[in-house]
Design an enzyme around this catalytic site. Structure first.
Site, PDB file in Angstrom:
ATOM      1  N   ASN A 228     -66.273  19.113   6.147  1.00  0.00           N
ATOM      2  CA  ASN A 228     -65.800  18.100   5.193  1.00  0.00           C
ATOM      3  C   ASN A 228     -65.389  16.811   5.878  1.00  0.00           C
ATOM      4  OD1 ASN A 228     -66.039  19.678   2.774  1.00  0.00           O
ATOM      5  ND2 ASN A 228     -64.336  20.898   3.545  1.00  0.00           N
TER       6      ASN A 228
ATOM      7  N   GLY B  35     -62.278  29.814  -3.065  1.00  0.00           N
ATOM      8  CA  GLY B  35     -62.212  30.720  -4.203  1.00  0.00           C
ATOM      9  C   GLY B  35     -61.857  32.109  -3.695  1.00  0.00           C
TER      10      GLY B  35
ATOM     11  N   ALA C 106     -75.343  17.626  -3.365  1.00  0.00           N
ATOM     12  CA  ALA C 106     -75.089  16.410  -4.144  1.00  0.00           C
ATOM     13  C   ALA C 106     -73.713  15.813  -3.887  1.00  0.00           C
ATOM     14  CB  ALA C 106     -75.262  16.698  -5.637  1.00  0.00           C
TER      15      ALA C 106
ATOM     16  N   GLY D 260     -69.660  19.773 -10.868  1.00  0.00           N
ATOM     17  CA  GLY D 260     -69.316  21.102 -10.376  1.00  0.00           C
ATOM     18  C   GLY D 260     -70.522  21.865  -9.867  1.00  0.00           C
ATOM     19  N   THR D 261     -70.241  22.928  -9.124  1.00  0.00           N
ATOM     20  CA  THR D 261     -71.323  23.696  -8.483  1.00  0.00           C
ATOM     21  C   THR D 261     -72.218  24.389  -9.516  1.00  0.00           C
ATOM     22  OG1 THR D 261     -69.721  25.484  -8.195  1.00  0.00           O
ATOM     23  CG2 THR D 261     -70.141  24.095  -6.284  1.00  0.00           C
TER      24      THR D 261
ATOM     25  N   ASN E 145     -64.521  33.231  -1.037  1.00  0.00           N
ATOM     26  CA  ASN E 145     -65.913  33.025  -1.431  1.00  0.00           C
ATOM     27  C   ASN E 145     -66.557  32.019  -0.491  1.00  0.00           C
ATOM     28  OD1 ASN E 145     -68.320  32.710  -2.884  1.00  0.00           O
ATOM     29  ND2 ASN E 145     -67.416  31.099  -4.180  1.00  0.00           N
TER      30      ASN E 145
ATOM     31  N   ARG F 199    -101.202 -10.778  51.786  1.00  0.00           N
ATOM     32  CA  ARG F 199     -99.890 -11.398  51.897  1.00  0.00           C
ATOM     33  C   ARG F 199    -100.023 -12.603  52.823  1.00  0.00           C
ATOM     34  NH1 ARG F 199     -98.097  -6.329  55.558  1.00  0.00           N
ATOM     35  NH2 ARG F 199     -98.783  -7.176  57.556  1.00  0.00           N
TER      36      ARG F 199
ATOM     37  N   ARG G  13     -64.331  12.460   2.835  1.00  0.00           N
ATOM     38  CA  ARG G  13     -63.521  12.539   4.057  1.00  0.00           C
ATOM     39  C   ARG G  13     -64.311  12.262   5.344  1.00  0.00           C
ATOM     40  NH1 ARG G  13     -60.795  18.142   3.521  1.00  0.00           N
ATOM     41  NH2 ARG G  13     -62.283  18.415   1.812  1.00  0.00           N
TER      42      ARG G  13
HETATM   43  C1  UD1 Z   1     -66.748  25.986  -3.498  1.00  0.00           C
HETATM   44  C2  UD1 Z   1     -66.543  27.252  -4.326  1.00  0.00           C
HETATM   45  C3  UD1 Z   1     -65.422  28.093  -3.696  1.00  0.00           C
HETATM   46  C4  UD1 Z   1     -65.772  28.399  -2.245  1.00  0.00           C
HETATM   47  C5  UD1 Z   1     -66.023  27.115  -1.490  1.00  0.00           C
HETATM   48  C6  UD1 Z   1     -66.502  27.425  -0.100  1.00  0.00           C
HETATM   49  C7  UD1 Z   1     -67.027  26.717  -6.651  1.00  0.00           C
HETATM   50  C8  UD1 Z   1     -66.468  26.337  -7.955  1.00  0.00           C
HETATM   51  N1  UD1 Z   1     -66.170  26.891  -5.654  1.00  0.00           N
HETATM   52  O1  UD1 Z   1     -65.571  25.246  -3.628  1.00  0.00           O
HETATM   53  O2  UD1 Z   1     -65.260  29.296  -4.425  1.00  0.00           O
HETATM   54  O3  UD1 Z   1     -64.710  29.128  -1.666  1.00  0.00           O
HETATM   55  O4  UD1 Z   1     -67.040  26.335  -2.143  1.00  0.00           O
HETATM   56  O5  UD1 Z   1     -66.592  26.219   0.606  1.00  0.00           O
HETATM   57  O6  UD1 Z   1     -68.229  26.857  -6.514  1.00  0.00           O
HETATM   58  N2  UD1 Z   1     -71.834  20.303  -4.979  1.00  0.00           N
HETATM   59  C9  UD1 Z   1     -72.841  19.704  -5.693  1.00  0.00           C
HETATM   60  N3  UD1 Z   1     -72.586  19.223  -6.933  1.00  0.00           N
HETATM   61  C10 UD1 Z   1     -71.362  19.313  -7.512  1.00  0.00           C
HETATM   62  C11 UD1 Z   1     -70.328  19.938  -6.765  1.00  0.00           C
HETATM   63  C12 UD1 Z   1     -70.603  20.426  -5.511  1.00  0.00           C
HETATM   64  O7  UD1 Z   1     -73.962  19.587  -5.216  1.00  0.00           O
HETATM   65  O8  UD1 Z   1     -71.217  18.855  -8.643  1.00  0.00           O
HETATM   66  C13 UD1 Z   1     -72.127  20.829  -3.644  1.00  0.00           C
HETATM   67  C14 UD1 Z   1     -71.346  20.127  -2.562  1.00  0.00           C
HETATM   68  O9  UD1 Z   1     -72.093  19.049  -2.030  1.00  0.00           O
HETATM   69  C15 UD1 Z   1     -71.167  21.227  -1.538  1.00  0.00           C
HETATM   70  C16 UD1 Z   1     -71.104  22.489  -2.374  1.00  0.00           C
HETATM   71  O10 UD1 Z   1     -71.721  22.171  -3.599  1.00  0.00           O
HETATM   72  O11 UD1 Z   1     -72.252  21.348  -0.656  1.00  0.00           O
HETATM   73  C17 UD1 Z   1     -69.691  22.975  -2.564  1.00  0.00           C
HETATM   74  O12 UD1 Z   1     -68.961  21.994  -3.246  1.00  0.00           O
HETATM   75  P1  UD1 Z   1     -67.428  21.748  -2.946  1.00  0.00           P
HETATM   76  O13 UD1 Z   1     -66.953  20.691  -3.836  1.00  0.00           O
HETATM   77  O14 UD1 Z   1     -67.235  21.607  -1.492  1.00  0.00           O
HETATM   78  O15 UD1 Z   1     -66.837  23.133  -3.468  1.00  0.00           O
HETATM   79  P2  UD1 Z   1     -65.426  23.698  -3.149  1.00  0.00           P
HETATM   80  O16 UD1 Z   1     -64.462  23.059  -4.068  1.00  0.00           O
HETATM   81  O17 UD1 Z   1     -65.168  23.663  -1.714  1.00  0.00           O
HETATM   82 CA    CA Z   2     -66.181  22.851   0.214  1.00  0.00          CA
END
Ligand code: UD1
Ligand code: CA
Length: 455
Positions: free
Chosen positions: A224, A136, A10, A78-79, A166, A437, A15
């Site tokens: 990214n 993380g 999502a 958030g994730t 992570n 021809r 970037r």
């Molecule tokens: C996340 C992890 C971090 C890990 C890193 C690896 C968390 C809180 N952190 O951080 O520990 O080291 O990935 O790359 O999980 N996404 C959604 N919806 C959201 C937010 C994110 O679908 O609301 C998706 C993004 O599209 C992406 C993935 O989840 O594919 C990771 O999101 P991103 O924002 O890149 O997480 P990081 O901050 O990098």
């Molecule tokens: Ca990421």
């Protein structure tokens, strides 16, 4: 053990600076998300949930398939929030979480991770990094057991020094997931619901967290920006080059070779530099491909030779046949065994029989050409009347003189000959000679024009 897979896709990908949602950016001709879905399918889960948000309509439209369920995450909070959107769809023993922008993950790594998860244990994929900035951090207790994940922005100095990061890829017992996600808070540096907070909850509920690592850190690398996308592309290509070399292919330069699809190879195949293979390409034993060829959805049978700068799409090249340099085989081109197509010859929906030849400068469209027939230089089939396409049919051992126009529909039977420079718009029977021809006139005493002086 039943399995549900949730793919997070999502995020915006600011970037990338692109109108295209990040997960649709291609690696090796397939979107990043497409690669992840491919991996998910290899694990035969009972469901695949794709969480979409930014560019949701485009993602859904491009990737729609019967075995995928798209879940909308309206706001990217958030994730943890992302996974929570899919919870109503989940029912399996195990839930595996993948990222839509981490395309190089290997199936063996995921299989190893899945062996770790059970009612009492989570499986977490971690990676040791020289520079874990942004990741993380995996926090372990005095007994080296994982106790939590702390996000980079929330980490203290001691936690920032931890090199174990992570990957985000995680396998959890399905029964517990909903409860943990419902207890997440966004009271942290980014004001987000972190999936990673599930780890500390699981530990406090008495579960253990087992970790696995990828064989290669690039497996868990996300993209990214376009620089990282290019790094993933190069890594993918090198991996594919190594795979083909292990199967008996000689690559003149593994760094100048690209696969954008699925390639099957035999032994003792020789591939020169700057070759691009796209779609489904089958290459049998002893095939040789010259430099700068683009070959798409094509089968090259045993011992066939494709010479430099040729472009093939939707073609079948028969055993021992050859094409190029500068040949163009368009969809529906079929070269029989030992057939020959030379330079600047274009085929479209055309079959050359065994040993048939079109050596130079020809267009052959909607044509069936018998065995051993020879097409003279500069011959074209006039297969299109402005409204419809028509067929040109030639028997065996036909000889088409140079610079013929074959006006379809037309039949030229076995053993027939056409004179150079002919426009053939009537059928030619077996063994006949067709001359079509203008007769040559030689004029005596011809005076050339003289230049008029200008003042
Ligand atoms: C996340 C992890 C971090 C890990 C890193 C690896 C968390 C809180 N952190 O951080 O520990 O080291 O990935 O790359 O999980 N996404 C959604 N919806 C959201 C937010 C994110 O679908 O609301 C998706 C993004 O599209 C992406 C993935 O989840 O594919 C990771 O999101 P991103 O924002 O890149 O997480 P990081 O901050 O990098
Ligand atoms: Ca990421």
């Amino acid at each position: 053990m039943s399995l549900d897979i949730v793919i997070l896709a999502a995020g915006q990908g600011t970037r990338m600076r692109s109108a295209l949602p990040k997960v649709l950016h291609p690696v090796a001709g397939n979107s990043m998300l497409g690669h992840v879905i491919h991996r998910a399918r290899e694990l035969s889960p009972q469901s695949i949930q794709v969480v979409i948000g930014h560019g949701a309509d485009m993602v859904r439209e491009r990737l729609a398939a019967d075995d995928l369920n798209f879940v909308l995450q309206d706001k990217q909070l958030g994730t943890g929030h992302a996974v929570a959107q899919a919870v109503p769809e989940l029912s399996a023993d195990t839930v595996l979480i993948l990222y839509g922008d981490v395309p190089l993950i290997e199936v063996q790594t995921l299989q190893r991770l899945l062996t770790l998860v059970n009612d009492q244990q989570l499986g977490l994929l971690t990676v040791d990094l020289d520079d874990p900035t942004g990741y993380g951090r995996i926090v372990r207790d005095a007994n080296n057991r994982v106790s939590a994940i702390v996000e980079h922005k929330d980490a203290n100095e001691a936690q920032k020094a931890i090199k174990e990061g992570n990957t985000g890829i995680l396998a959890v017992p399905g029964k517990r997931l909903g409860d943990w996600l419902s207890r997440l808070s966004n009271n942290n540096a980014q004001g987000e619901y972190y999936l990673t907070d599930v780890i500390a909850m699981a530990v406090s509920d008495g579960l253990t967290v087992a970790t696995a690592q990828p064989l290669d850190a690039m497996e868990v690398q996300g993209a990214n920006d376009r620089k990282q996308l290019a790094e993933l592309e190069r890594h993918y290509q090198l991996r594919e080059a190594h795979r083909l070399m292990a199967l008996g292919v000689t690559l003149r330069d593994p760094a100048r070779f690209d696969v954008r699809g699925e390639v099957t190879v035999g032994r003792d195949v020789m591939i020169d530099i700057n070759v691009i293979l796209e779609g489904r390409v089958v290459i049998e034993d002893d095939v040789s491909i010259g430099p700068n060829c683009v070959i798409k959805n094509t089968t090259l049978r045993k011992g066939s030779i494709i010479k430099a700068n040729s472009h093939l799409e939707g073609a079948i090249v028969g055993e021992g046949a050859d094409a190029g340099p500068f040949a163009r085989l368009r969809p529906g081109s079929v070269l029989g065994p030992k057939a020959h197509v030379g330079n600047f010859v274009e085929l479209k929906n055309a079959e050359l029989g065994e040993g048939a030849k079109a050596g130079h400068l020809s267009y052959l469209g909607d044509a069936v050409i018998g065995a051993r027939t020879n097409i003279g230089a500069g011959t074209i089939t006039c297969n299109y009347d402005g409204a419809n396409k028509h067929k040109t049919v030639m028997g065996e051992d036909v000889f088409i003189g140079s610079n013929n126009s074959l006006v379809a529909p037309v039949d030229i039977s076995s053993g027939a000959t056409t004179a150079a420079g002919s426009t053939i718009n009537q059928n030619v029977a077996a063994e006949q000679l067709a001359v079509a021809r203008a007769r040559q006139r030689n004029i005596d005493g011809w005076k050339r024009p003289v230049k008029i002086e200008k003042y």
